[in-house]
Design a protein around this motif. Structure first.
Motif, PDB file in Angstrom:
ATOM      1  N   ASP A  67     -18.158 -67.591   7.598  1.00  0.00           N
ATOM      2  CA  ASP A  67     -18.410 -66.248   7.071  1.00  0.00           C
ATOM      3  C   ASP A  67     -18.602 -65.210   8.177  1.00  0.00           C
ATOM      4  O   ASP A  67     -18.658 -64.006   7.904  1.00  0.00           O
ATOM      5  CB  ASP A  67     -19.627 -66.246   6.150  1.00  0.00           C
ATOM      6  CG  ASP A  67     -20.824 -66.998   6.717  1.00  0.00           C
ATOM      7  OD1 ASP A  67     -20.666 -67.686   7.753  1.00  0.00           O
ATOM      8  OD2 ASP A  67     -21.918 -66.895   6.132  1.00  0.00           O
ATOM      9  N   TRP A  68     -18.680 -65.654   9.443  1.00  0.00           N
ATOM     10  CA  TRP A  68     -18.803 -64.713  10.564  1.00  0.00           C
ATOM     11  C   TRP A  68     -17.410 -64.360  11.082  1.00  0.00           C
ATOM     12  O   TRP A  68     -16.529 -65.222  11.193  1.00  0.00           O
ATOM     13  CB  TRP A  68     -19.643 -65.312  11.696  1.00  0.00           C
ATOM     14  CG  TRP A  68     -21.123 -65.199  11.409  1.00  0.00           C
ATOM     15  CD1 TRP A  68     -21.852 -65.966  10.551  1.00  0.00           C
ATOM     16  CD2 TRP A  68     -22.022 -64.243  11.969  1.00  0.00           C
ATOM     17  NE1 TRP A  68     -23.167 -65.553  10.542  1.00  0.00           N
ATOM     18  CE2 TRP A  68     -23.309 -64.497  11.403  1.00  0.00           C
ATOM     19  CE3 TRP A  68     -21.895 -63.205  12.890  1.00  0.00           C
ATOM     20  CZ2 TRP A  68     -24.436 -63.754  11.730  1.00  0.00           C
ATOM     21  CZ3 TRP A  68     -23.021 -62.461  13.230  1.00  0.00           C
ATOM     22  CH2 TRP A  68     -24.264 -62.728  12.654  1.00  0.00           C
TER      23      TRP A  68
ATOM     24  N   SER B  30     -23.385 -56.987  14.410  1.00  0.00           N
ATOM     25  CA  SER B  30     -24.679 -57.607  14.694  1.00  0.00           C
ATOM     26  C   SER B  30     -24.781 -58.167  16.104  1.00  0.00           C
ATOM     27  O   SER B  30     -25.870 -58.269  16.661  1.00  0.00           O
ATOM     28  CB  SER B  30     -24.946 -58.742  13.692  1.00  0.00           C
ATOM     29  OG  SER B  30     -24.965 -58.248  12.375  1.00  0.00           O
TER      30      SER B  30
ATOM     31  N   ILE C 257     -26.565 -66.492  16.035  1.00  0.00           N
ATOM     32  CA  ILE C 257     -26.219 -66.443  14.614  1.00  0.00           C
ATOM     33  C   ILE C 257     -27.309 -67.085  13.770  1.00  0.00           C
ATOM     34  O   ILE C 257     -27.656 -66.585  12.686  1.00  0.00           O
ATOM     35  CB  ILE C 257     -24.859 -67.131  14.377  1.00  0.00           C
ATOM     36  CG1 ILE C 257     -23.731 -66.232  14.906  1.00  0.00           C
ATOM     37  CG2 ILE C 257     -24.643 -67.450  12.903  1.00  0.00           C
ATOM     38  CD1 ILE C 257     -22.357 -66.870  14.851  1.00  0.00           C
TER      39      ILE C 257
ATOM     40  N   LYS D  58     -22.617 -59.902   9.484  1.00  0.00           N
ATOM     41  CA  LYS D  58     -22.025 -61.118  10.047  1.00  0.00           C
ATOM     42  C   LYS D  58     -20.773 -60.779  10.857  1.00  0.00           C
ATOM     43  O   LYS D  58     -19.763 -61.479  10.780  1.00  0.00           O
ATOM     44  CB  LYS D  58     -21.701 -62.120   8.940  1.00  0.00           C
ATOM     45  CG  LYS D  58     -22.943 -62.615   8.204  1.00  0.00           C
ATOM     46  CD  LYS D  58     -22.622 -63.662   7.166  1.00  0.00           C
ATOM     47  CE  LYS D  58     -23.898 -64.162   6.491  1.00  0.00           C
ATOM     48  NZ  LYS D  58     -23.616 -65.214   5.473  1.00  0.00           N
ATOM     49  N   ARG D  59     -20.860 -59.703  11.626  1.00  0.00           N
ATOM     50  CA  ARG D  59     -19.726 -59.266  12.444  1.00  0.00           C
ATOM     51  C   ARG D  59     -20.061 -59.345  13.921  1.00  0.00           C
ATOM     52  O   ARG D  59     -21.145 -58.944  14.353  1.00  0.00           O
ATOM     53  CB  ARG D  59     -19.319 -57.837  12.079  1.00  0.00           C
ATOM     54  CG  ARG D  59     -18.860 -57.647  10.635  1.00  0.00           C
ATOM     55  CD  ARG D  59     -18.291 -56.263  10.446  1.00  0.00           C
ATOM     56  NE  ARG D  59     -17.919 -56.003   9.055  1.00  0.00           N
ATOM     57  CZ  ARG D  59     -18.616 -55.233   8.223  1.00  0.00           C
ATOM     58  NH1 ARG D  59     -19.728 -54.632   8.658  1.00  0.00           N
ATOM     59  NH2 ARG D  59     -18.208 -55.036   6.989  1.00  0.00           N
TER      60      ARG D  59
ATOM     61  N   HIS E 271     -19.417 -71.612  11.053  1.00  0.00           N
ATOM     62  CA  HIS E 271     -19.885 -70.393  10.375  1.00  0.00           C
ATOM     63  C   HIS E 271     -18.665 -69.588   9.910  1.00  0.00           C
ATOM     64  O   HIS E 271     -18.349 -68.536  10.478  1.00  0.00           O
ATOM     65  CB  HIS E 271     -20.746 -69.551  11.320  1.00  0.00           C
ATOM     66  CG  HIS E 271     -22.009 -70.214  11.761  1.00  0.00           C
ATOM     67  ND1 HIS E 271     -23.107 -70.357  10.932  1.00  0.00           N
ATOM     68  CD2 HIS E 271     -22.350 -70.782  12.949  1.00  0.00           C
ATOM     69  CE1 HIS E 271     -24.077 -70.970  11.595  1.00  0.00           C
ATOM     70  NE2 HIS E 271     -23.641 -71.244  12.811  1.00  0.00           N
TER      71      HIS E 271
END
Length: 363
Positions: free
Chosen positions: A217-218, A265, A326, A187-188, A215
């Motif tokens: 968590d990204w 990612s 995403i 999640k980067r 989002h």
């Protein structure tokens, strides 16, 4: 000196700090060592992190140049040219002005200039008098996009102007480990770009702020030289004011870029102006899905089949398309594989160096 059919090429660059022109100087030096058996690189004003990526077989010199007319640095360069029987100097960006002084000592030396000018969207404002003078002393000009090629053909006096795309080589094995990025694996989002105004990191922070709400968590990871200037200060102030410190991370210059990209990612670029950004090529070689602004030659690399292009300055559209990636893992994989294939076919050592050598051998 070398036989008439032999060419021995030295790259000339002002520094080896991480940057597009600097990375290409190293790429050319390494590629020519592998393909011709000899290659050289000279840095005039400073070394830098990219020195670690230079093949140990490449002849190398650092001149410690301190001023415009530095006699000691000039003598060192002349001695290097003579010692290694250099026939061609490939001067990158502003190093061309130092290169043409070599004609005083070596009248038969061939000099080519590689134009990496990054403000290709503002060529009408580009100062040209000094370049017009310099262009009379070079054999040819290499440009990194078609707009620069057209500009050179129109405004400069050297008529041998060749467009060659930037290229990337397969990363070599290194003993230097990549830094471990913050954030959650898978999640980067990475942005390879020096902290300069034309890269428009402010737009990236706008996108990150929107993304945090949808989002959280990204995370975003900014890799590139921090010049510790007003632009950098403003960027960090905005980061603090918008409370994005746990979502956007600034790492500065890093050596092991390929290892960093393996931890990400998605690759992004929010520039207002570009030539042909090496970062896009590196994203592609690493198999990342990419969202970038449509500037410079970016549209020649990214197509509807291998990535996403967004109008420059349009943070809303950028956010929308980034969210699309995403939310769709299979689309990320599809874009990443397609772009990787395209990079290897068109923007690799194997694709560019044969055309470059053919041009260099021409009278």
């Amino acid at each position: 000196m070398a036989s008439p059919k032999e060419i021995r090429i030295a790259q000339l660059i002002d520094s080896l700090e991480a940057g597009g022109a600097e990375r290409m100087a190293v790429n050319y030096a390494n590629a020519l060592q592998a393909s011709t058996g000899f290659s050289a690189l000279v840095t005039t004003r400073a070394e830098g992190n990219l020195k670690a990526e230079l093949s140990p077989d490449v002849a190398y010199a650092y001149l410690h140049r301190q001023r415009v007319l530095d006699v000691k640095a000039y003598r060192l360069l002349c001695n290097f040219i003579k010692k290694h029987r250099i026939t061609h100097v490939h001067a990158h960006s502003s190093s061309v002005f130092f290169a043409i002084l070599l004609r005083l000592r070596f009248p038969t030396l061939t000099i080519v200039w590689h134009d990496h000018y990054g403000w290709s969207e503002q060529l009408d404002r580009r100062p040209k008098f000094a370049l017009q003078v310099a262009s009379q002393f070079v054999k040819g000009i290499i440009t990194v996009n078609h707009a620069l090629q057209s500009w050179s053909q129109t405004h400069l006096f050297c008529k041998q102007v060749l467009y060659l795309p930037n290229f990337v080589g397969i990363p070599s094995a290194t003993s230097l480990p990549a830094i471990s990025l913050h954030g959650e694996e898978g999640k980067r989002i990475v942005c390879l770009a020096n902290l300069r105004p034309q890269k428009n990191h402010s737009m990236l922070l706008e996108v990150a702020q929107r993304m945090k709400a949808v989002h959280p968590d990204w995370t975003f990871h900014l890799v590139g030289k921090d010049f510790q200037d007003a632009y950098s200060d403003q960027l960090k102030a905005t980061l603090s004011q918008t409370k994005l410190e746990s979502h956007v991370f600034i790492y500065g210059t890093q050596q092991e870029v390929s290892g960093i990209l393996k931890q990400c990612s998605i690759g992004v670029l929010t520039s207002d102006s570009e030539g042909l950004p090496v970062s896009i090529l590196e994203y592609g070689l690493a198999g990342l899905a990419v969202v970038a602004t449509q500037v410079g030659e970016v549209g020649q690399v990214l197509t509807e089949q291998n990535g996403i292009l967004v109008p420059k300055g349009d943070s809303v559209s950028f956010f929308h398309h980034l969210s699309q990636l995403i939310n769709n893992v299979s689309l990320r994989q599809e874009y990443g594989e397609a772009l990787q294939k395209h990079i290897k076919q068109t923007y690799s050592t194997a694709a560019v160096i044969p055309e470059y050598l053919k041009w260099m051998y021409e009278d």
